[in-house]
Design an enzyme around this catalytic site. Structure first.
Site, PDB file in Angstrom:
ATOM      1  N   ASP A  81       0.824  -1.215   0.000  1.00 33.22           N
ATOM      2  CA  ASP A  81       0.000   0.000   0.000  1.00 33.22           C
ATOM      3  C   ASP A  81       0.854   1.259   0.000  1.00 33.22           C
ATOM      4  O   ASP A  81       2.030   1.242   0.359  1.00 33.22           O
ATOM      5  CB  ASP A  81      -0.954   0.023   1.210  1.00 33.22           C
ATOM      6  CG  ASP A  81      -0.209   0.033   2.550  1.00 33.22           C
ATOM      7  OD1 ASP A  81       0.786  -0.688   2.698  1.00 33.22           O
ATOM      8  OD2 ASP A  81      -0.636   0.790   3.450  1.00 33.22           O
TER       9      ASP A  81
ATOM     10  N   GLU B 259       0.094  -1.234   5.666  1.00 31.08           N
ATOM     11  CA  GLU B 259       1.174  -0.816   6.557  1.00 31.08           C
ATOM     12  C   GLU B 259       1.041   0.656   6.921  1.00 31.08           C
ATOM     13  O   GLU B 259       1.287   1.063   8.056  1.00 31.08           O
ATOM     14  CB  GLU B 259       2.539  -1.070   5.886  1.00 31.08           C
ATOM     15  CG  GLU B 259       3.740  -0.942   6.810  1.00 31.08           C
ATOM     16  CD  GLU B 259       4.327   0.463   6.908  1.00 31.08           C
ATOM     17  OE1 GLU B 259       5.207   0.680   7.752  1.00 31.08           O
ATOM     18  OE2 GLU B 259       3.908   1.354   6.156  1.00 31.08           O
TER      19      GLU B 259
HETATM   20 ZN   LIG Z   1       6.805   2.087   3.998  1.00 34.57          ZN
END
Ligand SMILES: [Zn+2]
Length: 419
Positions: A86, A181
Site C-alpha cells: 500500500d 502498513e
Molecule cells: Zn513504507
C-alpha cells in the site's frame, strides 16, 4: 539488473494501492491493494515460486526453496523478506506516472506535470550522492510510491537473481507482501507461524546503507473532559464548559518536548486531534520515546496534568486513558545480535558504508519482533516518502538488491561455518 528494477518498479508504481485511514469494517482497508497482490502472485509463479498465493486479507506469501543438500539444510535458518503493497493515504496514489531522469547533473529537478513541484538540490543533500545516476520521480501530481514499491521491486529482482544463479547456495527464503502498513495495520492478520521464517527483514527504509534496528515506544493518550451544558442565557453558576477546560489543559503542555522541537533520540508528547463541545471534549496525545523510562515519565506527566486540571475544575469530570500502540523493537533484536549484524555486513559487502539508524516512528518490524519474529528494516534507497517530491535513484535500488543477495549469502556461509 537496472532494466529489471526500472521495469518492475514502473509496473508496480502505476497501480493505485492507496490504503485508507479509519476503516474498521473490512481488511484490507481498500480492495485495490489486492490488484498489486494478484500481479505479484503471477510474477512469483512465473519465476518458479510455485506456492505463491494471496490470502483473503491480501497477504501474499511465497517460498524460494533452498538449493542446499539435505545435510546442510537444517543448519541454515529460513529467512523472510517483507515489503508492503500500500501507499500513504496522505497523498493521491491514483494514476501515478513515474518519470525517469537519466544521468542526473546536480541541478534542481522540475516535475513535468506540475512545475511548482521542484526537487531542489539544496533541500535534498542526498541528491549529490547520485550525480550521473538515474533518478525516478512522479510527474508532480501524486506521490511516487517508492515507499514501498521500491522494496517490492528490490525483493523481486533479488529473487530473480538467485533463481538464475543456482551457484549461490541459500536456505529457504520466505517472501511476504503485506497490505495496510501505512495505516498501522500491516501485521494485523499476519500469520507468523504460517510464514515460518526464523528471522526476517522488511525492505522499507530510506537512505542508502541504513539498517534500522530501533523504533519508538508508542502510546496513545486520550483525555476526555465532561462538562455540564446549560442554555448560555441562564447559565450563571451552572454551566461547566469542556471547551475552556480543554484549552487550559492543552496550555499545560506548552513547555513539554514536541515533535517540532525534538530530533534524534528525543521523545515527545504530541497533542494532535481535538473534538467536542461544551458538554464533552476529547483530546488525543501521542506519547513517543525510545526508552521505557522515558515513556513512564511522560505518562506520569499526563496524569499530573489531569490531576491539576481536575483540582481546578471540581465540577467537571476529567478522564485520561493511555493505550499501548507499539514498542521499541531493539529490546527484542538485542536478544540475537546476528540478525542486525549480518544486515550491516551485507551493506558493506554490497559496497556501502553501513549505518545503524533509529526510526522516529514504528514499522511492521516493531510489531513482528514482539510477535516472535525478529525483523529489522533495510533501506530501499527512496527519499521524501509520503510526498509529491518523493524520489529514488535506480542505482540505490540496485544497491538494495545487492544487499539482499549478500545477506542471503552471509546467512548461508555463517550458518554452515559455525557447525
Ligand atoms: Zn513504507
Amino acid at each position: 539488473m537496472k532494466t529489471q528494477l526500472i521495469d518492475r518498479f514502473f509496473r508496480y508504481a502505476k497501480l493505485d494501492t492507496q490504503s485508507a485511514e479509519g476503516v474498521t469494517d473490512r481488511y484490507p482497508s481498500t480492495e485495490k491493494q489486492k490488484d498489486l497482490g494478484r500481479l505479484l502472485v503471477e510474477e512469483l509463479k512465473a519465476m518458479g515460486l510455485t506456492d505463491a498465493k494471496m490470502d483473503p486479507y491480501g497477504y501474499v506469501m511465497a517460498t524460494l526453496p533452498s538449493n542446499l543438500t539435505e545435510a546442510q539444510l537444517n543448519k541454515v535458518p529460513v529467512i523472510g523478506l517483507i515489503a508492503h503493497v500500500d501507499t500513504s493515504p496522505e497523498i493521491s496514489g491514483a494514476n501515478v506516472q513515474p518519470v525517469l531522469h537519466p544521468h542526473y547533473n546536480g541541478s534542481d529537478i522540475i516535475l513535468p506535470a506540475d512545475p511548482t513541484q521542484i526537487l531542489r538540490a539544496a533541500d535534498n543533500p542526498a541528491l549529490q550522492d547520485h550525480i550521473g545516476d538515474d533518478i525516478i520521480t512522479s510527474d508532480g501530481t501524486t506521490l511516487l510510491g517508492a515507499d514501498d514499491k521500491a522494496g517490492i521491486a528490490e525483493i523481486m529482482t533479488a529473487l530473480q537473481y538467485l533463481v538464475s544463479h543456482p551457484e549461490i547456495k541459500h536456505g529457504a527464503l520466505r517472501i511476504a507482501f503485506t497490505p495496510d502498513e501505512e495505516v498501522g495495520a500491516g501485521t494485523k492478520y499476519f500469520d507468523v507461524a504460517e510464514f515460518g521464517a526464523d528471522f526476517a527483514y522488511t525492505i522499507d527504509g530510506e537512505n542508502m546503507g541504513e539498517i534500522e534496528d530501533e523504533s519508538f515506544n508508542a502510546m496513545l493518550a486520550v483525555f476526555t473532559v465532561n462538562g455540564i451544558n446549560v442554555h448560555p442565557g441562564y447559565a450563571k453558576g451552572k454551566l461547566v464548559n469542556a471547551v475552556r477546560i480543554m484549552a487550559d489543559l492543552i496550555a499545560q503542555l506548552k513547555t513539554d518536548p514536541a515533535p517540532e522541537t525534538t530530533e534524534k533520540r528525543e521523545g515527545y508528547l504530541h497533542p494532535y486531534a481535538i473534538e467536542g463541545g461544551v458538554e464533552k471534549c476529547t483530546l488525543k496525545v501521542l506519547i513517543r520515546d525510545f526508552t521505557d523510562q522515558g515513556m513512564e515519565t511522560k505518562s506520569m506527566r499526563l496524569h499530573q496534568i489531569r490531576d491539576s486540571i481536575a483540582a481546578l475544575y471540581p465540577r467537571a469530570v476529567i478522564e485520561l486513558e493511555i493505550k499501548e500502540q507499539y514498542k521499541n523493537m531493539k529490546v527484542k533484536l538485542d536478544e540475537n545480535p546476528r540478525v542486525v549484524e549480518f544486515a550491516l555486513r551485507a551493506v558493506e559487502q554490497a559496497g556501502m558504508k553501513p549505518r545503524r539508524q533509529q526510526i522516529r516512528g514504528g514499522t511492521d518490524g516493531s510489531r513482528l519482533c514482539f510477535m516472535g519474529l525478529l525483523t529489522p528494516n533495510i533501506f530501499t534507497g527512496g527519499h521524501n516518502f509520503h510526498g509529491r517530491l518523493e524520489w529514488i535513484a535506480v542505482q540505490a535500488m540496485e544497491k538494495a538488491t545487492r544487499t539482499i543477495i549478500e545477506l542471503v549469502k552471509i546467512w548461508t556461509a555463517d550458518s554452515l561455518k559455525t557447525v
